[in-house]
Design an enzyme around this catalytic site. Structure first.
Site: not given
Ligand code: NVA
Ligand code: CP
Length: 314
Positions: A113, A140, A143, A233, A273, A301
């Site tokens: 990530r 993502h 997800q 989101d 998500c 997930r």
């Molecule tokens: N769009 C959000 C998704 C988190 C799972 C982010 O990138 O922070």
């Molecule tokens: N939805 C998701 O990826 O959550 P986290 O940021 O907690 O991993």
């Protein structure tokens, strides 16, 4: 027979974006995720990844991704290694390619990530083991695998359904758009001017659907009209914290609330998500209401990623 071919095709592959996966490959992963979920509900032990090790590189925070991958690999008989970028040399300037080569000699798979999609691509190019994206600024995909599993469970089908994504044209919007396009769903999205989905990714999604089924607008009511699924989101993603206040103003008309959902189908499903900000992108009455499946979605997930690890690393 055909299924066996797909299984072979998936072995050793990277999972960086759904754009790289054929519809039958996504379908295979969803079927496997369903099977793995059922096994777990029956209390069956299923450990095809005994002795395998997955490294988990995190340059951003996580609850769901970290815990579902770590628990998932453990349940499959393997082990997960949490590698915060603060603790490994990557965070001190060791190159991505050196990191990829070294980790490939210790591990059986890497989940990462991070911020830039190009970093994940560079890692994958230099690694000899599967690399899985656990979120970048652009995508993502894990997800969305879980989201497709959830929609299939709730609606019994994917093709032909309309999914409306309201809010920031971010990583979630991009992956959802590609996933919907691959599975023959109709996808519409509404974001404020300047925060629409990336045009290159829209082009990619339109190529998948021969130009049909993808609608981009700034009007949330138009996007939500007759939708089977409404998705949103956060307005400020990880890395955009300093823009939070400005975005709250710009996105105020894009809140998923009681009045917006009136335009969807009566049996619409609400998805997010997570993490969510109640009172911003969605009201508590919607996310905690009877149309919401956010916790089923979060649970999936675990199952979807177990399927992914078995298919890629098995
Ligand atoms: N769009 C959000 C998704 C988190 C799972 C982010 O990138 O922070
Ligand atoms: N939805 C998701 O990826 O959550 P986290 O940021 O907690 O991993």
């Amino acid at each position: 027979m055909k299924e066996q071919n797909v299984a072979v095709q998936l072995q050793g592959r990277d999972f960086l974006t759904l754009a790289d996966y054929q519809p039958e490959e996504i379908k295979y992963l969803l079927d496997l995720a369903k099977e793995i979920k059922e096994k777990k509900k029956r209390g069956e032990v299923y450990q095809p990844l005994k002795g395998k090790v997955l490294g988990l590189i995190f340059e951003k925070s996580s609850t769901r991704t970290r815990v579902s991958f770590e628990s998932g690999i453990y349940q499959l008989g393997g082990t997960g290694l949490f590698l915060s970028s603060n603790d490994i040399q990557l965070g001190r300037g060791e190159t991505i390619s050196d990191t990829a080569k070294v980790l490939s000699s210790y591990l059986d798979g890497i989940m990462i990530r991070t911020f830039k999609q190009s970093d994940v691509e560079e890692l994958a190019e230099n690694a000899s083991i599967p690399v899985i994206s656990g979120l970048t600024d652009s995508y993502h995909p894990c997800q969305v695998l879980a989201d497709l599993q959830t929609i299939q469970e709730v609606k019994g089908t994917l093709a032909g359904l309309k999914i409306a994504y309201i809010g920031d044209g971010n990583n979630m919007a991009h992956s959802l758009m590609l996933g919907a396009a691959k599975m023959g769903m109709q996808f519409s999205t509404a974001s404020p001017e300047g925060y629409l989905t990336d045009e290159e990714i829209v082009k990619k999604a339109k190529e998948i659907t021969d130009g049909a089924n993808i609608a981009i607008t700034t009007d949330p009511i138009e996007a939500v009209k007759d939708a089977d699924v409404i998705y949103t989101d956060v307005w400020a993603s990880m890395g955009q914290e300093s823009e939070q206040q400005e975005r709250e103003k710009l996105f105020a008309a894009y809140q998923v609330n009681e009045s917006l959902v009136q335009h969807a189908k009566a049996d619409y499903t609400f998805m997010h998500c997570l993490p969510a900000h109640r009172g911003e992108e969605v009201t508590a009455s919607i996310i905690d209401g009877k149309h919401s499946v956010v916790f089923q979605e979060a649970e999936n997930r675990l199952h979807a990623q177990k399927a992914l690890m078995v298919a890629l690393m098995g």
